[in-house]
Each structure stands twice: as structure tokens, then as C-alpha cells.
Scaffold this motif. Structure first.
Motif, PDB file in Angstrom:
ATOM      1  N   UNK A 156       8.431  -6.262  12.001  1.00 26.92           N
ATOM      2  CA  UNK A 156       9.055  -7.035  13.068  1.00 26.92           C
ATOM      3  C   UNK A 156      10.340  -7.711  12.609  1.00 26.92           C
ATOM      4  N   UNK A 157      10.371  -8.147  11.356  1.00 33.14           N
ATOM      5  CA  UNK A 157      11.591  -8.832  10.898  1.00 33.14           C
ATOM      6  C   UNK A 157      12.441  -7.944   9.991  1.00 33.14           C
ATOM      7  N   UNK A 158      12.157  -6.640  10.020  1.00 33.10           N
ATOM      8  CA  UNK A 158      12.954  -5.636   9.289  1.00 33.10           C
ATOM      9  C   UNK A 158      13.020  -5.918   7.791  1.00 33.10           C
ATOM     10  N   UNK A 159      11.874  -6.213   7.197  1.00 35.72           N
ATOM     11  CA  UNK A 159      11.823  -6.474   5.759  1.00 35.72           C
ATOM     12  C   UNK A 159      12.139  -5.205   4.979  1.00 35.72           C
ATOM     13  N   UNK A 160      12.796  -5.356   3.856  1.00 32.51           N
ATOM     14  CA  UNK A 160      13.110  -4.206   3.000  1.00 32.51           C
ATOM     15  C   UNK A 160      12.119  -4.077   1.848  1.00 32.51           C
ATOM     16  N   UNK A 161      11.344  -5.125   1.575  1.00 32.03           N
ATOM     17  CA  UNK A 161      10.296  -5.092   0.555  1.00 32.03           C
ATOM     18  C   UNK A 161       9.322  -6.214   0.855  1.00 32.03           C
ATOM     19  N   UNK A 162       8.065  -6.021   0.446  1.00 31.21           N
ATOM     20  CA  UNK A 162       7.055  -7.055   0.613  1.00 31.21           C
ATOM     21  C   UNK A 162       6.564  -7.484  -0.760  1.00 31.21           C
ATOM     22  N   UNK A 163       6.628  -8.791  -1.030  1.00 34.07           N
ATOM     23  CA  UNK A 163       6.186  -9.337  -2.305  1.00 34.07           C
ATOM     24  C   UNK A 163       4.853 -10.039  -2.083  1.00 34.07           C
ATOM     25  N   UNK A 164       3.821  -9.556  -2.772  1.00 35.32           N
ATOM     26  CA  UNK A 164       2.462 -10.031  -2.543  1.00 35.32           C
ATOM     27  C   UNK A 164       1.931 -10.813  -3.735  1.00 35.32           C
ATOM     28  N   UNK A 165       1.100 -11.837  -3.484  1.00 37.84           N
ATOM     29  CA  UNK A 165       0.365 -12.447  -4.591  1.00 37.84           C
ATOM     30  C   UNK A 165      -0.640 -11.442  -5.130  1.00 37.84           C
ATOM     31  N   UNK A 166      -0.999 -11.535  -6.412  1.00 35.36           N
ATOM     32  CA  UNK A 166      -1.889 -10.526  -7.003  1.00 35.36           C
ATOM     33  C   UNK A 166      -3.261 -10.460  -6.367  1.00 35.36           C
ATOM     34  N   UNK A 167      -3.724 -11.543  -5.739  1.00 36.94           N
ATOM     35  CA  UNK A 167      -5.054 -11.558  -5.148  1.00 36.94           C
ATOM     36  C   UNK A 167      -5.231 -10.591  -3.989  1.00 36.94           C
ATOM     37  N   UNK A 168      -4.137 -10.118  -3.416  1.00 37.97           N
ATOM     38  CA  UNK A 168      -4.219  -9.200  -2.275  1.00 37.97           C
ATOM     39  C   UNK A 168      -4.167  -7.732  -2.696  1.00 37.97           C
ATOM     40  N   UNK A 169      -4.036  -7.481  -3.986  1.00 34.65           N
ATOM     41  CA  UNK A 169      -3.818  -6.107  -4.456  1.00 34.65           C
ATOM     42  C   UNK A 169      -4.942  -5.166  -4.042  1.00 34.65           C
ATOM     43  N   UNK A 170      -6.194  -5.658  -4.077  1.00 31.24           N
ATOM     44  CA  UNK A 170      -7.324  -4.803  -3.758  1.00 31.24           C
ATOM     45  C   UNK A 170      -7.208  -4.159  -2.396  1.00 31.24           C
ATOM     46  N   UNK A 171      -7.028  -4.957  -1.350  1.00 37.45           N
ATOM     47  CA  UNK A 171      -7.002  -4.366  -0.008  1.00 37.45           C
ATOM     48  C   UNK A 171      -5.666  -3.712   0.314  1.00 37.45           C
ATOM     49  N   UNK A 172      -4.588  -4.119  -0.364  1.00 38.12           N
ATOM     50  CA  UNK A 172      -3.315  -3.443  -0.145  1.00 38.12           C
ATOM     51  C   UNK A 172      -3.339  -2.042  -0.748  1.00 38.12           C
ATOM     52  N   UNK A 173      -3.968  -1.892  -1.910  1.00 35.90           N
ATOM     53  CA  UNK A 173      -4.058  -0.575  -2.547  1.00 35.90           C
ATOM     54  C   UNK A 173      -4.896   0.400  -1.720  1.00 35.90           C
ATOM     55  N   UNK A 174      -5.830  -0.135  -0.914  1.00 33.09           N
ATOM     56  CA  UNK A 174      -6.698   0.722  -0.107  1.00 33.09           C
ATOM     57  C   UNK A 174      -6.066   1.124   1.226  1.00 33.09           C
ATOM     58  N   UNK A 175      -4.904   0.576   1.516  1.00 30.10           N
ATOM     59  CA  UNK A 175      -4.257   0.802   2.814  1.00 30.10           C
ATOM     60  C   UNK A 175      -2.945   1.577   2.646  1.00 30.10           C
ATOM     61  N   UNK A 176      -2.599   2.332   3.674  1.00 35.53           N
ATOM     62  CA  UNK A 176      -1.302   3.010   3.680  1.00 35.53           C
ATOM     63  C   UNK A 176      -0.356   2.387   4.705  1.00 35.53           C
ATOM     64  N   UNK A 177      -0.685   1.156   5.154  1.00 34.85           N
ATOM     65  CA  UNK A 177       0.102   0.512   6.209  1.00 34.85           C
ATOM     66  C   UNK A 177       1.561   0.348   5.819  1.00 34.85           C
ATOM     67  N   UNK A 178       1.803  -0.014   4.572  1.00 37.21           N
ATOM     68  CA  UNK A 178       3.193  -0.218   4.151  1.00 37.21           C
ATOM     69  C   UNK A 178       3.905   1.109   3.925  1.00 37.21           C
ATOM     70  N   UNK A 179       3.190   2.120   3.483  1.00 35.79           N
ATOM     71  CA  UNK A 179       3.795   3.443   3.346  1.00 35.79           C
ATOM     72  C   UNK A 179       4.255   3.959   4.703  1.00 35.79           C
ATOM     73  N   UNK A 180       3.465   3.673   5.716  1.00 39.58           N
ATOM     74  CA  UNK A 180       3.792   4.173   7.058  1.00 39.58           C
ATOM     75  C   UNK A 180       5.085   3.581   7.598  1.00 39.58           C
ATOM     76  N   UNK A 181       5.410   2.357   7.178  1.00 36.47           N
ATOM     77  CA  UNK A 181       6.647   1.738   7.676  1.00 36.47           C
ATOM     78  C   UNK A 181       7.774   1.815   6.638  1.00 36.47           C
ATOM     79  N   UNK A 182       7.510   2.434   5.498  1.00 35.21           N
ATOM     80  CA  UNK A 182       8.548   2.643   4.493  1.00 35.21           C
ATOM     81  C   UNK A 182       8.979   1.381   3.765  1.00 35.21           C
ATOM     82  N   UNK A 183       8.050   0.423   3.626  1.00 34.13           N
ATOM     83  CA  UNK A 183       8.370  -0.829   2.935  1.00 34.13           C
ATOM     84  C   UNK A 183       7.605  -0.869   1.611  1.00 34.13           C
TER      85      UNK A 183
END
Length: 231
Positions: A156-183
Motif C-alpha cells: 500500500x505504501x510502495x515499500x522497496x524493502x521490509x525490515x523485520x525483527x528476528x522474532x518474525x522470521x519463522x512465519x515469514x520464511x513459511x510465507x511467499x507473501x513478500x515474494x508475490x509483491x516483489x519486496x
């Protein structure tokens, strides 16, 4: 871009993440978790770490979003927290420089927890000299849950990269949501710095006010030196 829930008087790593991005979204549109960082944090006292917990209205209220939770002002918590902070930090080098504009915000006129915590976060951001743009998720149109929600906010805000705290790595690694939007997803690392504290041995992970009251303007450089975004 980074996304974090609004928390009460956050620790220094929270502001390290904020300092590392150009847009920081406060995720106040997800379910409130009782007895979490959303309503409490720690300060260092003569007797060690002490929790400061903000009471909220709970009777008949379940499954509320963070942005909907109401304060229980009848408890007089603002005066109690202010007194605890003053007892612990009144003799620190920079207490008066920051406390006079920060502590009155505990008496926020809004009935909502998020309005108070976000007002404190914005004041602390200013005191640390952080220029990152801050937005509230409740004012955006994010959808989905977990990684899907985060990705939708990034899109929505046209981010070019997403910076995550390490605690979210587990569920982010299991998802392709960011790959789908190219971020691309990057991870934030914070190596907690030590600095002068009263009352003996150094205690990490206290609220950011512990660092501010003890280190003043040097706090921003301390946070920056402890922060790293892993590519």
C-alpha cells in the motif's frame, strides 16, 4: 520500511529498528494481547527491574484490536508510574531535560491505550532525533494476517524493502507473501550497548527512558552503533 505494534515506553532496540528505516508503521490494527509489551515495560530501580503496567478496561471486552482498547484511568496509574520513574531517575544526569515533556503524556486526554502509547513513542522519537516517517496501520487498508497483512501494508505504501525483527522470521520464511509483491525481506539485529546506570550492575532491556535519562543526546549514537540490518 518496518512494522511493529505500539508498545508502552519501548526499549532501545525498538527505536534502533525505527532509526534504520524511512517508514515505520505502528501495527495497532491487530488483536490486543493482555499482559504484553503493548501495555507494560520495565525500568531499573534500587531493587532491580520493575514492571510498569498500564491497566485497561477488561470487563465484557474480548478480542479487541489494539486501537480499540480503553485505559482504566480510575486506577490512577499515571501518577503511580510518574512517581516510580521519578524515584528511580530523578538524580540521573538528563532526567529533567527529557522528563518535563515526556511524563505529562501519561495523562493523555484520550481514553484509548494506543493514543497514549503512540504519543509517548512520538515524543521519544523526537527526543532521539529520529526523522523516520511514522504511520498507524489503523489508518491504512491492510488485509489478511501475519505475513499477508505485513505484505499488504508494504504494498500500500510502495515499500522497496521490509525490515523485520528476528522474532518474525519463522512465519515469514513459511510465507511467499513478500515474494508475490516483489519486496525483499531483511532482518534487523540489535546488540544491546552498555552505558552508565545507577544501582549497581548493568541491566539490559529496560525502557528507552533508562538510556535517555542516563546518556542524554548520546543515546541516538549508542542505538545506531548497536543496530544492523542484515541483507
Amino acid at each position: 520500511m518496518a512494522i511493529m505494534q505500539p508498545t508502552y515506553l519501548p526499549w532501545s532496540g525498538y527505536f534502533g529498528l525505527m532509526q534504520s528505516v524511512d517508514v515505520f508503521v505502528l501495527l495497532d490494527s491487530v488483536q490486543f494481547a493482555r499482559r504484553s509489551w503493548q501495555q507494560r515495560n520495565q525500568i531499573k530501580t534500587a531493587n532491580g527491574a520493575q514492571w510498569l503496567s498500564v491497566p485497561v478496561q477488561s470487563k465484557g471486552k474480548r478480542d479487541q484490536l489494539i486501537c480499540e482498547v480503553e485505559l482504566d484511568k480510575s486506577s490512577g496509574f499515571a501518577a503511580t508510574h510518574r512517581r516510580s520513574i521519578e524515584m528511580s531517575y530523578a538524580k540521573t544526569p538528563y532526567f529533567r531535560q527529557y522528563a518535563d515533556t515526556l511524563l505529562p503524556l501519561l495523562d493523555n486526554s484520550s481514553p484509548l491505550l494506543a493514543d497514549m502509547t503512540i504519543a509517548l513513542i512520538l515524543q521519544l522519537k523526537a527526543q532521539l532525533g529520529i526523522e523516520t516517517r511514522v504511520m498507524r496501520a489503523s489508518e491504512l487498508d491492510g488485509s489478511g494476517a501475519k505475513a499477508d497483512l505485513l505484505a499488504s501494508l508494504c504494498r500500500q505504501i510502495s515499500a522497496t524493502a521490509y525490515v523485520s525483527p528476528p522474532g518474525s522470521k519463522g512465519y515469514l520464511d513459511e510465507s511467499d507473501a513478500f515474494e508475490q509483491i516483489g519486496v525483499p525481506v531483511q532482518y534487523f539485529e540489535f546488540k544491546h550497548p552498555q552505558y552508565p546506570q545507577p544501582f549497581g550492575e548493568f541491566l539490559p532491556y529496560m525502557s528507552i527512558i533508562d538510556m535517555l535519562f542516563n546518556c542524554g543526546e548520546r543515546s541516538s549514537a549508542l542505538i545506531q552503533g548497536a543496530s544492523e540490518v542484515l541483507q
